[in-house]
Enzyme design. Structure first.
Site, PDB file in Angstrom:
ATOM      1  N   ASP A  35       0.857  -1.183   0.000  1.00 31.09           N
ATOM      2  CA  ASP A  35       0.000   0.000   0.000  1.00 31.09           C
ATOM      3  C   ASP A  35       0.897   1.238   0.000  1.00 31.09           C
ATOM      4  O   ASP A  35       1.639   1.472   0.961  1.00 31.09           O
ATOM      5  CB  ASP A  35      -0.916  -0.005   1.227  1.00 31.09           C
ATOM      6  CG  ASP A  35      -1.989   1.070   1.167  1.00 31.09           C
ATOM      7  OD1 ASP A  35      -2.627   1.195   0.105  1.00 31.09           O
ATOM      8  OD2 ASP A  35      -2.199   1.768   2.184  1.00 31.09           O
ATOM      9  N   GLU A  60       5.023   5.113   3.537  1.00 34.92           N
ATOM     10  CA  GLU A  60       4.495   6.454   3.815  1.00 34.92           C
ATOM     11  C   GLU A  60       5.649   7.442   3.920  1.00 34.92           C
ATOM     12  O   GLU A  60       6.673   7.145   4.544  1.00 34.92           O
ATOM     13  CB  GLU A  60       3.682   6.424   5.115  1.00 34.92           C
ATOM     14  CG  GLU A  60       3.192   7.754   5.608  1.00 34.92           C
ATOM     15  CD  GLU A  60       2.284   8.451   4.599  1.00 34.92           C
ATOM     16  OE1 GLU A  60       2.593   9.617   4.274  1.00 34.92           O
ATOM     17  OE2 GLU A  60       1.294   7.835   4.133  1.00 34.92           O
ATOM     18  N   ASN A  87      10.515   7.578   0.594  1.00 38.71           N
ATOM     19  CA  ASN A  87      10.012   8.190  -0.622  1.00 38.71           C
ATOM     20  C   ASN A  87      10.043   7.094  -1.681  1.00 38.71           C
ATOM     21  O   ASN A  87      11.117   6.639  -2.079  1.00 38.71           O
ATOM     22  CB  ASN A  87      10.899   9.370  -1.025  1.00 38.71           C
ATOM     23  CG  ASN A  87      10.452  10.042  -2.313  1.00 38.71           C
ATOM     24  OD1 ASN A  87       9.544   9.577  -2.992  1.00 38.71           O
ATOM     25  ND2 ASN A  87      11.099  11.145  -2.647  1.00 38.71           N
ATOM     26  N   ASP A 113      -1.966  12.333  -2.445  1.00 40.10           N
ATOM     27  CA  ASP A 113      -1.927  13.796  -2.489  1.00 40.10           C
ATOM     28  C   ASP A 113      -2.160  14.266  -3.920  1.00 40.10           C
ATOM     29  O   ASP A 113      -1.487  13.798  -4.847  1.00 40.10           O
ATOM     30  CB  ASP A 113      -0.576  14.311  -1.996  1.00 40.10           C
ATOM     31  CG  ASP A 113      -0.364  14.037  -0.510  1.00 40.10           C
ATOM     32  OD1 ASP A 113      -1.364  13.747   0.182  1.00 40.10           O
ATOM     33  OD2 ASP A 113       0.783  14.113  -0.050  1.00 40.10           O
ATOM     34  N   LYS A 117      -1.709  22.040  -8.780  1.00 39.95           N
ATOM     35  CA  LYS A 117      -1.070  22.919  -9.751  1.00 39.95           C
ATOM     36  C   LYS A 117      -0.256  22.110 -10.761  1.00 39.95           C
ATOM     37  O   LYS A 117       0.456  21.188 -10.385  1.00 39.95           O
ATOM     38  CB  LYS A 117      -0.162  23.923  -9.039  1.00 39.95           C
ATOM     39  CG  LYS A 117      -0.906  24.897  -8.133  1.00 39.95           C
ATOM     40  CD  LYS A 117       0.049  25.870  -7.464  1.00 39.95           C
ATOM     41  CE  LYS A 117      -0.691  26.839  -6.564  1.00 39.95           C
ATOM     42  NZ  LYS A 117       0.224  27.788  -5.881  1.00 39.95           N
ATOM     43  N   ASP A 149     -11.242  10.577  -4.807  1.00 38.27           N
ATOM     44  CA  ASP A 149     -12.499  11.314  -4.932  1.00 38.27           C
ATOM     45  C   ASP A 149     -12.299  12.593  -5.751  1.00 38.27           C
ATOM     46  O   ASP A 149     -13.162  13.468  -5.759  1.00 38.27           O
ATOM     47  CB  ASP A 149     -13.093  11.636  -3.556  1.00 38.27           C
ATOM     48  CG  ASP A 149     -12.106  12.326  -2.627  1.00 38.27           C
ATOM     49  OD1 ASP A 149     -11.064  12.788  -3.113  1.00 38.27           O
ATOM     50  OD2 ASP A 149     -12.383  12.393  -1.415  1.00 38.27           O
TER      51      ASP A 149
END
Length: 214
Positions: A35, A60, A87, A113, A117, A149
């Site tokens: 995940d 994460e 990362n 995330d 932009k 979403d």
């Protein structure tokens, strides 16, 4: 805690040597569900509890969240689950190379995330290099599941994976044809979005039979 961190900042460009599967897990031969962006970890904690014959890894980039998740995991004594700080753009490929070919069965990327932009698109978690690292480790019929979403983000993600020749989209066309999480466990963000009556877009990709070549 900051909601978003810049994965391209100098600090996050330092490669981390992640523990091998033999160090992470007592039964290191089990199939692996990875995940990417595990957040508070409730999704993987529930999966690891339900499926003791799988190993689960949560990656994460926000280190305080990893510490929180590991504290929860240790309290529950889950030996088939680990949360790691890294990362993925820098450290994932080397870690995957330690796995037996085909051991990586499932990859989930859920509500990442968005980085709205255009100049920040390169900060988004999904890119060609990560997909190729996954394709190299995954055998035929392995899965990549993505959901969000945010329509523009899921379109960006699907376009990125569609351009990769090693993965085939399972639900072609309608981004809402998968009406629930295929793993029968919801993330915190998924629960929040449903309570707010937000549309959730889910897409499943399958590793095809094409042999990986550089």
């Amino acid at each position: 805690m900051r909601q978003h961190v810049n994965p391209l900042s100098q600090f996050f460009q330092l490669p981390l040597s992640l523990p091998s599967k033999n160090i992470l897990f007592e039964k290191s031969h089990y199939p692996i569900h990875l995940d990417i962006g595990s957040a508070k970890g409730e999704f993987l904690i529930e999966l690891a509890t339900k499926y003791p014959d799988w190993n689960f890894v949560g990656l994460e980039i926000r280190e305080p969240l990893v510490s929180l998740c590991e504290k929860k995991r240790r309290k529950l004594e889950l030996t088939n689950l680990k949360f790691l700080f890294c990362n993925v753009n820098v450290s994932l490929d080397e870690w995957l190379s330690d796995l037996d070919f085909g051991q990586l069965k499932r990859v989930s990327i859920q509500f990442p995330d968005p980085w709205f932009k255009r100049k920040h698109f390169k900060r988004r978690v999904l890119n060609t290099n990560i997909l190729n690292s996954i394709a190299k480790s995954m055998s035929k019929d392995g899965e990549i599941f993505i959901q969000s979403d945010i329509l523009k983000l899921i379109e960006y993600m699907t376009n990125t994976i569609d351009e990769n020749r090693y993965f085939t989209r399972k639900n072609v066309g309608d981004l809402r044809s998968i009406d629930k999480n295929p793993y029968d466990v919801m993330t915190d963000r998924e629960i929040f979005s449903l309570k707010k009556n937000l549309l959730i877009y889910r897409v499943m990709y399958i590793r095809n039979s094409l042999l990986f070549t550089n």
